[in-house]
Design a protein around this motif. Structure first.
Motif, PDB file in Angstrom:
ATOM      1  N   MET A   1       0.987  -1.233   0.055  1.00 37.51           N
ATOM      2  CA  MET A   1       0.063  -0.042  -0.048  1.00 37.51           C
ATOM      3  C   MET A   1       0.937   1.265  -0.263  1.00 37.51           C
ATOM      4  SD  MET A   1      -3.494   1.094   2.201  1.00 37.51           S
ATOM      5  CE  MET A   1      -4.395  -0.499   1.478  1.00 37.51           C
ATOM      6  N   TRP A   2       2.030   1.232   0.825  1.00 37.02           N
ATOM      7  CA  TRP A   2       2.900   2.561   0.735  1.00 37.02           C
ATOM      8  C   TRP A   2       3.481   2.638  -0.734  1.00 37.02           C
ATOM      9  CZ3 TRP A   2       3.608   6.765   2.196  1.00 37.02           C
ATOM     10  CH2 TRP A   2       5.129   7.406   2.237  1.00 37.02           C
ATOM     11  N   GLY A   3       3.909   1.636  -1.426  1.00 35.98           N
ATOM     12  CA  GLY A   3       4.183   1.735  -2.954  1.00 35.98           C
ATOM     13  C   GLY A   3       3.182   2.378  -3.657  1.00 35.98           C
ATOM     14  N   ALA A   4       1.960   2.028  -3.490  1.00 38.16           N
ATOM     15  CA  ALA A   4       0.948   2.453  -4.373  1.00 38.16           C
ATOM     16  C   ALA A   4       0.706   4.108  -3.722  1.00 38.16           C
ATOM     17  CB  ALA A   4      -0.591   1.754  -4.026  1.00 38.16           C
ATOM     18  N   ALA A   5       0.760   4.471  -2.581  1.00 38.43           N
ATOM     19  CA  ALA A   5       0.730   5.722  -2.037  1.00 38.43           C
ATOM     20  C   ALA A   5       1.682   6.777  -2.576  1.00 38.43           C
ATOM     21  CB  ALA A   5       0.528   5.682  -0.585  1.00 38.43           C
ATOM     22  N   LEU A   6       2.937   6.052  -2.641  1.00 31.18           N
ATOM     23  CA  LEU A   6       4.219   6.969  -3.056  1.00 31.18           C
ATOM     24  C   LEU A   6       3.869   7.206  -4.720  1.00 31.18           C
ATOM     25  CD1 LEU A   6       7.257   5.206  -1.515  1.00 31.18           C
ATOM     26  CD2 LEU A   6       6.717   7.604  -1.256  1.00 31.18           C
ATOM     27  N   THR A   7       3.324   6.162  -5.460  1.00 33.53           N
ATOM     28  CA  THR A   7       2.999   6.565  -6.818  1.00 33.53           C
ATOM     29  C   THR A   7       2.255   7.576  -7.052  1.00 33.53           C
ATOM     30  OG1 THR A   7       3.573   4.104  -7.284  1.00 33.53           O
ATOM     31  CG2 THR A   7       2.344   5.346  -9.053  1.00 33.53           C
ATOM     32  N   LEU A   8       1.185   7.737  -6.090  1.00 29.94           N
ATOM     33  CA  LEU A   8       0.389   8.614  -6.114  1.00 29.94           C
ATOM     34  C   LEU A   8       0.571  10.041  -5.501  1.00 29.94           C
ATOM     35  CD1 LEU A   8      -3.003   6.503  -5.408  1.00 29.94           C
ATOM     36  CD2 LEU A   8      -2.322   7.683  -7.443  1.00 29.94           C
ATOM     37  N   GLY A   9       1.612  10.219  -5.113  1.00 21.23           N
ATOM     38  CA  GLY A   9       2.183  11.538  -4.518  1.00 21.23           C
ATOM     39  C   GLY A   9       2.287  11.622  -3.053  1.00 21.23           C
ATOM     40  N   ALA A  10       2.082  10.608  -2.231  1.00 25.04           N
ATOM     41  CA  ALA A  10       2.182  10.788  -0.845  1.00 25.04           C
ATOM     42  C   ALA A  10       3.237  11.292  -0.378  1.00 25.04           C
ATOM     43  CB  ALA A  10       1.905   9.323  -0.226  1.00 25.04           C
ATOM     44  N   ASP A  11       2.857  12.004   0.873  1.00 24.89           N
ATOM     45  CA  ASP A  11       4.109  12.726   1.429  1.00 24.89           C
ATOM     46  C   ASP A  11       4.823  11.509   2.308  1.00 24.89           C
ATOM     47  OD1 ASP A  11       5.383  13.912   3.668  1.00 24.89           O
ATOM     48  OD2 ASP A  11       4.160  15.867   3.220  1.00 24.89           O
ATOM     49  N   PRO A  12       5.901  11.803   2.660  1.00 26.63           N
ATOM     50  CA  PRO A  12       6.860  10.910   3.409  1.00 26.63           C
ATOM     51  C   PRO A  12       6.339  10.602   4.784  1.00 26.63           C
ATOM     52  CG  PRO A  12       8.496  11.895   1.999  1.00 26.63           C
ATOM     53  CD  PRO A  12       7.148  12.720   1.801  1.00 26.63           C
ATOM     54  N   ALA A  13       5.579  11.843   5.366  1.00 26.14           N
ATOM     55  CA  ALA A  13       5.121  11.878   6.620  1.00 26.14           C
ATOM     56  C   ALA A  13       3.816  10.907   6.720  1.00 26.14           C
ATOM     57  CB  ALA A  13       4.745  13.151   7.035  1.00 26.14           C
ATOM     58  N   SER A  14       3.336  10.398   5.727  1.00 26.30           N
ATOM     59  CA  SER A  14       2.324   9.363   5.645  1.00 26.30           C
ATOM     60  C   SER A  14       2.847   8.038   5.715  1.00 26.30           C
ATOM     61  CB  SER A  14       1.186   9.669   4.402  1.00 26.30           C
ATOM     62  OG  SER A  14       1.966   9.438   3.149  1.00 26.30           O
ATOM     63  N   GLU A  15       4.161   7.637   5.581  1.00 27.40           N
ATOM     64  CA  GLU A  15       4.118   6.148   5.566  1.00 27.40           C
ATOM     65  C   GLU A  15       3.751   5.427   6.698  1.00 27.40           C
ATOM     66  OE1 GLU A  15       8.222   3.464   4.963  1.00 27.40           O
ATOM     67  OE2 GLU A  15       8.620   5.702   5.395  1.00 27.40           O
ATOM     68  N   THR A  16       3.886   5.821   7.761  1.00 28.19           N
ATOM     69  CA  THR A  16       3.299   5.105   8.992  1.00 28.19           C
ATOM     70  C   THR A  16       1.987   4.667   8.700  1.00 28.19           C
ATOM     71  OG1 THR A  16       5.050   6.105  10.390  1.00 28.19           O
ATOM     72  CG2 THR A  16       3.148   4.861  11.384  1.00 28.19           C
ATOM     73  N   ALA A  17       1.212   5.786   8.500  1.00 25.58           N
ATOM     74  CA  ALA A  17      -0.049   5.664   8.191  1.00 25.58           C
ATOM     75  C   ALA A  17      -0.678   4.588   7.103  1.00 25.58           C
ATOM     76  CB  ALA A  17      -0.993   7.075   7.984  1.00 25.58           C
ATOM     77  N   PHE A  18       0.165   4.632   5.924  1.00 28.48           N
ATOM     78  CA  PHE A  18       0.004   3.947   5.015  1.00 28.48           C
ATOM     79  C   PHE A  18       0.186   2.372   5.238  1.00 28.48           C
ATOM     80  CE2 PHE A  18      -0.904   7.564   2.265  1.00 28.48           C
ATOM     81  CZ  PHE A  18      -2.177   7.278   1.426  1.00 28.48           C
ATOM     82  N   ARG A  19       1.369   2.187   5.797  1.00 30.66           N
ATOM     83  CA  ARG A  19       1.857   1.078   6.296  1.00 30.66           C
ATOM     84  C   ARG A  19       0.816   0.366   7.382  1.00 30.66           C
ATOM     85  NH1 ARG A  19       6.527  -0.756   4.311  1.00 30.66           N
ATOM     86  NH2 ARG A  19       7.689   0.994   3.303  1.00 30.66           N
ATOM     87  N   ALA A  20       0.445   0.881   8.202  1.00 32.48           N
ATOM     88  CA  ALA A  20      -0.363   0.301   9.195  1.00 32.48           C
ATOM     89  C   ALA A  20      -1.721   0.098   8.793  1.00 32.48           C
ATOM     90  CB  ALA A  20      -0.771   1.435  10.398  1.00 32.48           C
ATOM     91  N   LEU A  21      -2.410   0.833   7.838  1.00 32.50           N
ATOM     92  CA  LEU A  21      -3.679   0.782   6.947  1.00 32.50           C
ATOM     93  C   LEU A  21      -3.270  -0.784   6.051  1.00 32.50           C
ATOM     94  CD1 LEU A  21      -6.473   1.389   6.181  1.00 32.50           C
ATOM     95  CD2 LEU A  21      -5.520   2.894   4.559  1.00 32.50           C
ATOM     96  N   GLY A  22      -2.292  -1.020   5.270  1.00 29.97           N
ATOM     97  CA  GLY A  22      -2.040  -2.032   4.483  1.00 29.97           C
ATOM     98  C   GLY A  22      -1.848  -3.189   5.222  1.00 29.97           C
ATOM     99  N   TRP A  23      -1.369  -3.197   6.495  1.00 28.46           N
ATOM    100  CA  TRP A  23      -1.242  -4.288   7.565  1.00 28.46           C
ATOM    101  C   TRP A  23      -2.642  -4.729   7.898  1.00 28.46           C
ATOM    102  CZ3 TRP A  23      -2.284  -6.446  12.198  1.00 28.46           C
ATOM    103  CH2 TRP A  23      -1.274  -7.533  12.578  1.00 28.46           C
ATOM    104  N   ALA A  24      -3.407  -3.825   8.159  1.00 26.94           N
ATOM    105  CA  ALA A  24      -5.043  -4.088   8.489  1.00 26.94           C
ATOM    106  C   ALA A  24      -5.663  -4.841   7.595  1.00 26.94           C
ATOM    107  CB  ALA A  24      -5.504  -2.959   9.293  1.00 26.94           C
ATOM    108  N   ALA A  25      -5.793  -3.927   6.281  1.00 24.75           N
ATOM    109  CA  ALA A  25      -6.436  -4.403   5.077  1.00 24.75           C
ATOM    110  C   ALA A  25      -5.906  -5.853   4.663  1.00 24.75           C
ATOM    111  CB  ALA A  25      -6.133  -3.637   3.882  1.00 24.75           C
ATOM    112  N   GLY A  26      -4.601  -6.223   4.813  1.00 22.32           N
ATOM    113  CA  GLY A  26      -3.950  -7.535   4.499  1.00 22.32           C
ATOM    114  C   GLY A  26      -4.186  -8.658   5.459  1.00 22.32           C
ATOM    115  N   LEU A  27      -4.493  -8.205   6.794  1.00 24.40           N
ATOM    116  CA  LEU A  27      -4.978  -9.245   7.631  1.00 24.40           C
ATOM    117  C   LEU A  27      -6.489  -9.560   7.619  1.00 24.40           C
ATOM    118  CD1 LEU A  27      -4.602 -10.921  10.352  1.00 24.40           C
ATOM    119  CD2 LEU A  27      -5.400  -8.829  11.517  1.00 24.40           C
ATOM    120  N   ALA A  28      -7.164  -8.516   7.211  1.00 19.25           N
ATOM    121  CA  ALA A  28      -8.791  -8.933   6.995  1.00 19.25           C
ATOM    122  C   ALA A  28      -8.809  -9.750   5.752  1.00 19.25           C
ATOM    123  CB  ALA A  28      -9.383  -7.688   6.671  1.00 19.25           C
ATOM    124  N   THR A  29      -8.152  -9.373   4.838  1.00 21.16           N
ATOM    125  CA  THR A  29      -8.111 -10.319   3.663  1.00 21.16           C
ATOM    126  C   THR A  29      -7.654 -11.819   3.838  1.00 21.16           C
ATOM    127  OG1 THR A  29      -7.818  -8.542   2.125  1.00 21.16           O
ATOM    128  CG2 THR A  29      -7.541 -10.529   1.130  1.00 21.16           C
TER     129      THR A  29
END
Length: 126
Positions: A1-29
């Protein structure tokens, strides 16, 4: 998810948030895939007991809370986050009734699926 966010122009300050979200979404799946993996002769959960599954769901909800608390820094790359729109509902179901994972009944209703997706897309919240 962090890679996708970077591709969309995410600020480096959002890395923790995107990684945490990716972890939660991956676990649910992953939890939704447990019955199929078991059918194929795999052991997807080291401890398939309800307490262990509830603990996993709790960890997923904690990761989701981390991401939600930082949603303001995620806005520029929100389309990457939108892929996690079902995670909260599935993790809540798992936490409330861990047996749904092993029974194969972990799923959102059609109404819940549609309303959650519309809500996430229109509000920018996951």
């Amino acid at each position: 998810m962090w890679g996708a966010a970077l591709t969309l122009g995410a600020d480096p300050a959002s890395e923790t948030a995107f990684r945490a979200l990716g972890w939660a979404a991956g676990l649910a799946t992953y939890l939704r895939a447990v019955p199929e993996l078991t059918t194929r002769g795999l052991q997807p959960l080291i401890n398939p007991g309800p307490d262990a599954i509830r603990t996993l769901a709790g960890e997923g909800l904690n990761h989701l809370a981390i991401a939600r608390a930082q949603r303001s820094v995620m806005r520029p790359a929100f389309p990457a986050a939108l892929t996690a729109w079902q995670a909260g509902g599935l993790l809540q179901q798992t936490w409330k009734n861990p047996h749904r994972v092993t029974e194969g009944s972990l799923a959102l209703s059609e109404f819940a699926r549609r309303s959650r997706l519309i809500w996430a897309a229109t509000t920018g919240r996951i």
